[in-house]
Scaffold this active site. Structure first.
Site, PDB file in Angstrom:
ATOM      1  N   PHE A 269       0.859  -1.100   0.202  1.00  0.00           N
ATOM      2  CA  PHE A 269      -0.191   0.253   0.485  1.00  0.00           C
ATOM      3  C   PHE A 269       1.103   1.042  -0.382  1.00  0.00           C
ATOM      4  CE2 PHE A 269      -2.353   3.717   2.210  1.00  0.00           C
ATOM      5  CZ  PHE A 269      -3.946   3.826   1.240  1.00  0.00           C
TER       6      PHE A 269
ATOM      7  N   ASP B  74       8.731   2.999   1.265  1.00  0.00           N
ATOM      8  CA  ASP B  74       7.747   3.886   2.009  1.00  0.00           C
ATOM      9  C   ASP B  74       8.165   3.833   2.989  1.00  0.00           C
ATOM     10  OD1 ASP B  74       5.366   3.947   2.837  1.00  0.00           O
ATOM     11  OD2 ASP B  74       4.332   3.714   0.948  1.00  0.00           O
TER      12      ASP B  74
ATOM     13  N   LYS C 153       2.704  10.082   8.432  1.00  0.00           N
ATOM     14  CA  LYS C 153       2.099  10.166   9.329  1.00  0.00           C
ATOM     15  C   LYS C 153       2.623  10.753  10.588  1.00  0.00           C
ATOM     16  CE  LYS C 153      -0.301   5.582   8.485  1.00  0.00           C
ATOM     17  NZ  LYS C 153      -1.398   6.408   8.560  1.00  0.00           N
TER      18      LYS C 153
HETATM   19  C1  LIG Z   1       2.596   2.101   3.837  1.00  0.00           C
HETATM   20  C2  LIG Z   1       2.256   3.784   3.604  1.00  0.00           C
HETATM   21  N1  LIG Z   1       2.031   4.036   2.697  1.00  0.00           N
HETATM   22  C3  LIG Z   1       1.517   5.798   1.881  1.00  0.00           C
HETATM   23  C4  LIG Z   1       0.399   5.556   3.012  1.00  0.00           C
HETATM   24  C5  LIG Z   1      -0.615   7.079   2.545  1.00  0.00           C
HETATM   25  O1  LIG Z   1      -0.242   8.049   3.227  1.00  0.00           O
HETATM   26  P1  LIG Z   1      -1.038   9.285   3.294  1.00  0.00           P
HETATM   27  O2  LIG Z   1      -2.520   8.447   3.661  1.00  0.00           O
HETATM   28  O3  LIG Z   1      -0.517  10.361   4.243  1.00  0.00           O
HETATM   29  O4  LIG Z   1      -1.455   9.401   1.946  1.00  0.00           O
HETATM   30  C6  LIG Z   1       0.165   4.566   4.244  1.00  0.00           C
HETATM   31  C7  LIG Z   1      -1.490   5.044   4.971  1.00  0.00           C
HETATM   32  O5  LIG Z   1      -1.522   4.187   5.552  1.00  0.00           O
HETATM   33  C8  LIG Z   1       1.201   3.832   3.976  1.00  0.00           C
HETATM   34  O6  LIG Z   1       0.431   3.183   5.709  1.00  0.00           O
END
Ligand SMILES: Cc1ncc(COP(=O)(O)O)c(C=O)c1O
Length: 399
Positions: A136, A221, A250
């Site tokens: 994700f 990520d 986050k």
């Molecule tokens: C690993 C990862 N990447 C990207 C995101 C997306 O972040 P945002 O919701 O701040 O766009 C998340 C959100 O849960 C995530 O867990």
């Protein structure tokens, strides 16, 4: 006018289905709803409020920077922007930083940078992005297309091309698809949304070597794993495997929206003036908060305590499992912990979340079969103890 959960159904676009109670106040790892009911928070806003709700140090920064300068646009830089960037450079492999506002935006920037770097150095044919099933990376069209969950990317028309998905932790699968046309491999060191699945050490090392061999950039990520969540400032530091680009969001603002993309000087040059941008990214208010967050979390004693709390948290979960036998596995690093439910409760993780809420505890799911715990990194022993009493009450109803 009193607003209730019913108002949500009347005025909000229904792309979420929030809990029945409405939180109105939070302090530390406690939250109160409209009726004054108290909850222990084992979610920290999905790994965001890592220093708890409304920590005094951050409220002070919010107030003092709030009276100085909130926004200046990217035509002007600001002292807090430079201070936070300097600290991220000081504490990581990175030499250059670009700010954005969310995890998805930081990943969008990372993917665009990898593509542009490949064009600049090797040509347009080097465009393949390798990603992992169940991963994700956010909700923009590029990031949902790159992530390995078609349910989030189908139904929006044509997707960005030249993206392949292979099973996570399977080095042979990466070997089978990586080639000279590959510009990047992107992964979460611990897959978060899909069930708290840590990368294997050999897998990460192997992917790093393959990226080197084929001149592909390795993107980590760390939106969920970053800013101390795993007991290291960034999870790559635990693995000792250094990416070319890292994204963080986050917890960086403890709830104030901010994200960053970190990379090397050489790679950053592909983002020349005008190539990429965002109005709010790097605004002084968000960066002032981010700087304080990094100041606190990067302290070695703070990080060491996370590992101690993690051990305690896992031990408490194991004790409850001895009592109720509801989990097949308890896994994760630091305070990003998943408990996989036994088969009888597959697809029922949401029911556990609802029951916990009724018992005054906030928890999360990570996919349909896994309970996810991501408490504040500074949760106190007292808050933890009370949270586990509530969890005990909730789990008893399923045994
Ligand atoms: C690993 C990862 N990447 C990207 C995101 C997306 O972040 P945002 O919701 O701040 O766009 C998340 C959100 O849960 C995530 O867990």
């Amino acid at each position: 006018m009193t607003y209730t959960r019913q108002t949500f159904d009347e005025v909000m676009i229904q792309n979420y289905n929030p809990a029945n109670f409405i939180p109105v106040k939070g302090k530390g790892s406690r939250v109160w709803d409209q009726d004054g009911r108290e909850y222990i928070d084992f979610t920290s806003g999905i790994a965001v409020n890592s220093l708890g709700h409304c920590p005094d140090e951050l409220v002070d920064v919010l107030k003092s920077q709030g009276e100085k300068l909130w926004h200046s646009s990217n035509w002007f830089t600001s002292e807090p922007t430079l201070a936070l960037a300097s600290k991220l450079v000081q504490h990581t492999f990175a030499e250059r930083v670009m700010f954005a506002n969310s995890g998805a935006e930081a990943n969008e920037a990372a993917l665009k940078l990898a593509r542009r770097y490949a064009v600049d150095h090797f040509g347009y044919q080097k465009s393949k992005i390798i990603s992992f099933k169940q991963s994700f990376h956010g909700r923009t069209l590029f990031t949902v297309s790159v992530a390995g969950q078609p349910k989030y990317s189908d139904g929006f028309g044509p997707k960005p091309a030249d993206i392949v998905h292979v099973p996570f932790n399977d080095l042979d699968a990466v070997k089978a698809v990586i080639d000279d046309h590959t510009c990047a491999v992107i992964l979460e060191p611990i897959q978060g949304e899909s069930g708290i699945i840590p990368a294997k050490q050999e897998f990460l090392q192997g992917v790093r070597e393959l990226c080197n061999q084929f001149n592909a950039l390795l993107i980590f990520d760390e939106v969920q794993t970053g800013v101390g969540r795993t007991g290291y400032l960034y999870a790559y530091q635990k693995y000792g495997v250094i990416p070319d680009i890292l994204t963080t969001a986050k917890a960086l603002g403890n709830g104030f929206p901010i994200s960053a993309m970190l990379t090397t000087d050489k790679i950053s040059k592909s983002f020349a003036p005008g190539v990429h941008g965002t109005t709010f990214g790097g605004n002084p208010l968000a960066c002032a908060i981010g700087e304080k967050v990094i100041d606190i979390i990067a302290q070695p004693e703070f990080l060491a305590k996370i590992n101690r709390t993690s051990a305690l948290f896992k031990a408490e979960l194991a004790k409850l499992n001895e009592k109720y036998h509801l989990f097949t596995e308890i896994r994760g690093e630091g305070l990003l912990i998943g408990a996989e439910l036994i088969e009888k409760f597959h697809s029922k993780a949401g029911d556990f979340v609802s029951q916990c809420a009724k018992d005054g505890l906030m928890i999360l799911v990570a996919g349909p079969n896994v309970l996810r715990f991501a408490p504040a990194l500074n949760i106190s022993e007292e808050e933890l103890k009370q949270g586990f009493e509530k969890l005990d009450n909730a789990l008893a109803k399923f045994s």
